[in-house]
Design an enzyme around this catalytic site. Structure first.
Site, PDB file in Angstrom:
ATOM      1  N   HIS A  18       0.843  -1.208   0.000  1.00 18.46           N
ATOM      2  CA  HIS A  18       0.000   0.000   0.000  1.00 18.46           C
ATOM      3  C   HIS A  18       0.877   1.256   0.000  1.00 18.46           C
ATOM      4  O   HIS A  18       0.621   2.205  -0.734  1.00 18.46           O
ATOM      5  CB  HIS A  18      -0.867   0.065   1.273  1.00 18.46           C
ATOM      6  CG  HIS A  18      -1.924  -0.994   1.400  1.00 18.46           C
ATOM      7  ND1 HIS A  18      -2.042  -1.800   2.509  1.00 18.46           N
ATOM      8  CD2 HIS A  18      -2.932  -1.358   0.567  1.00 18.46           C
ATOM      9  CE1 HIS A  18      -3.078  -2.612   2.363  1.00 18.46           C
ATOM     10  NE2 HIS A  18      -3.632  -2.375   1.190  1.00 18.46           N
ATOM     11  N   LYS A  42     -19.055  -4.728   8.977  1.00 22.69           N
ATOM     12  CA  LYS A  42     -17.921  -5.658   8.992  1.00 22.69           C
ATOM     13  C   LYS A  42     -16.886  -5.188  10.012  1.00 22.69           C
ATOM     14  O   LYS A  42     -16.305  -4.103   9.866  1.00 22.69           O
ATOM     15  CB  LYS A  42     -17.297  -5.704   7.581  1.00 22.69           C
ATOM     16  CG  LYS A  42     -16.286  -6.810   7.397  1.00 22.69           C
ATOM     17  CD  LYS A  42     -15.794  -6.821   5.956  1.00 22.69           C
ATOM     18  CE  LYS A  42     -14.393  -7.389   5.876  1.00 22.69           C
ATOM     19  NZ  LYS A  42     -13.697  -6.973   4.670  1.00 22.69           N
ATOM     20  N   ARG A  91      -2.028  -6.118  -8.057  1.00 23.18           N
ATOM     21  CA  ARG A  91      -0.893  -7.015  -7.781  1.00 23.18           C
ATOM     22  C   ARG A  91      -0.737  -8.094  -8.827  1.00 23.18           C
ATOM     23  O   ARG A  91       0.332  -8.343  -9.335  1.00 23.18           O
ATOM     24  CB  ARG A  91      -1.074  -7.680  -6.402  1.00 23.18           C
ATOM     25  CG  ARG A  91      -0.924  -6.729  -5.241  1.00 23.18           C
ATOM     26  CD  ARG A  91      -1.409  -7.337  -3.964  1.00 23.18           C
ATOM     27  NE  ARG A  91      -2.821  -7.709  -4.070  1.00 23.18           N
ATOM     28  CZ  ARG A  91      -3.563  -8.134  -3.078  1.00 23.18           C
ATOM     29  NH1 ARG A  91      -3.032  -8.300  -1.890  1.00 23.18           N
ATOM     30  NH2 ARG A  91      -4.824  -8.415  -3.248  1.00 23.18           N
ATOM     31  N   SER A 129      -2.998  -7.831   3.258  1.00 25.39           N
ATOM     32  CA  SER A 129      -3.195  -7.562   4.691  1.00 25.39           C
ATOM     33  C   SER A 129      -3.580  -8.849   5.420  1.00 25.39           C
ATOM     34  O   SER A 129      -3.128  -9.099   6.542  1.00 25.39           O
ATOM     35  CB  SER A 129      -4.291  -6.514   4.892  1.00 25.39           C
ATOM     36  OG  SER A 129      -3.903  -5.300   4.326  1.00 25.39           O
TER      37      SER A 129
END
Ligand code: PNS
Length: 165
Positions: A18, A42, A91, A129
């Site tokens: 990031h 969430k 990515r 992450s």
């Protein structure tokens, strides 16, 4: 007129992947908003405040980066801060389908907003992450995939979790 971009995400937590996208975007735009989605439905691993604190520390030397959270639609938030561009890191091919849906939906909601994709630097293309949390959970070394303050925060969070009865 300032050229403003938004880099939205969960950042739970921010990784060096990031950070690479943020640094490169800060060269291209006058102002870059790093914007953490505050998703009421969430629960994240880190709280929104913790995520903002970690990102702020990691970008403290980049003057044109602002860190904040947003709720609701990304397009509404972009209009609120005057951003005409959304920047996302890409990515691998596996990211493509989700990103295409995201971009298409945002384009449908607001045709004036452009989403720009930046290829993640090769050395970070495997980082996520969720994998970072998994490695940290079992005591693995994450020093080469997250900033030092995040490495510390992960250690503290798992120590705190392990202390719970
Ligand atoms: O880091 P992530 O979890 O891949 O980021 C996803 C994010 C925050 C960019 C996306 O979920 C989002 O923009 N959510 C806000 C709600 C919204 O605008 N939804 C419509 C487009 S899918």
């Amino acid at each position: 007129m300032k050229n403003i971009a938004v880099i939205p995400g969960s950042f739970d937590p921010i990784t060096l992947g990031h950070l690479d996208i943020i640094k490169r975007s800060a060269v291209l735009f006058d102002v870059v908003h790093v914007s953490v989605l505050n998703n009421a439905s969430k629960q994240g691993f880190f709280t929104i405040e913790e995520r903002i604190e970690m990102i702020s520390e990691a970008v403290k030397d980049i003057p044109n980066v602002e860190v904040e959270y947003f709720q609701g639609l990304l397009v509404d938030y972009c209009n609120k801060v005057g951003a005409k561009q959304i920047v996302r890191g890409l990515r691998a091919v596996s990211d493509f389908e989700y990103e295409m849906q995201l971009t298409s939906m945002n384009k449908k909601l607001d045709d004036d907003l452009e989403t720009l994709y930046m290829m993640t630097n090769n050395q970070y293309s495997f980082i996520s992450s969720s994998m970072t949390k998994d490695v940290a959970k079992y005591g693995g070394d994450v020093s080469s995939i997250v900033p030092p303050n995040v490495e510390l925060a992960l250690k503290q969070k798992y120590a705190e979790i392990n202390r719970r009865p």
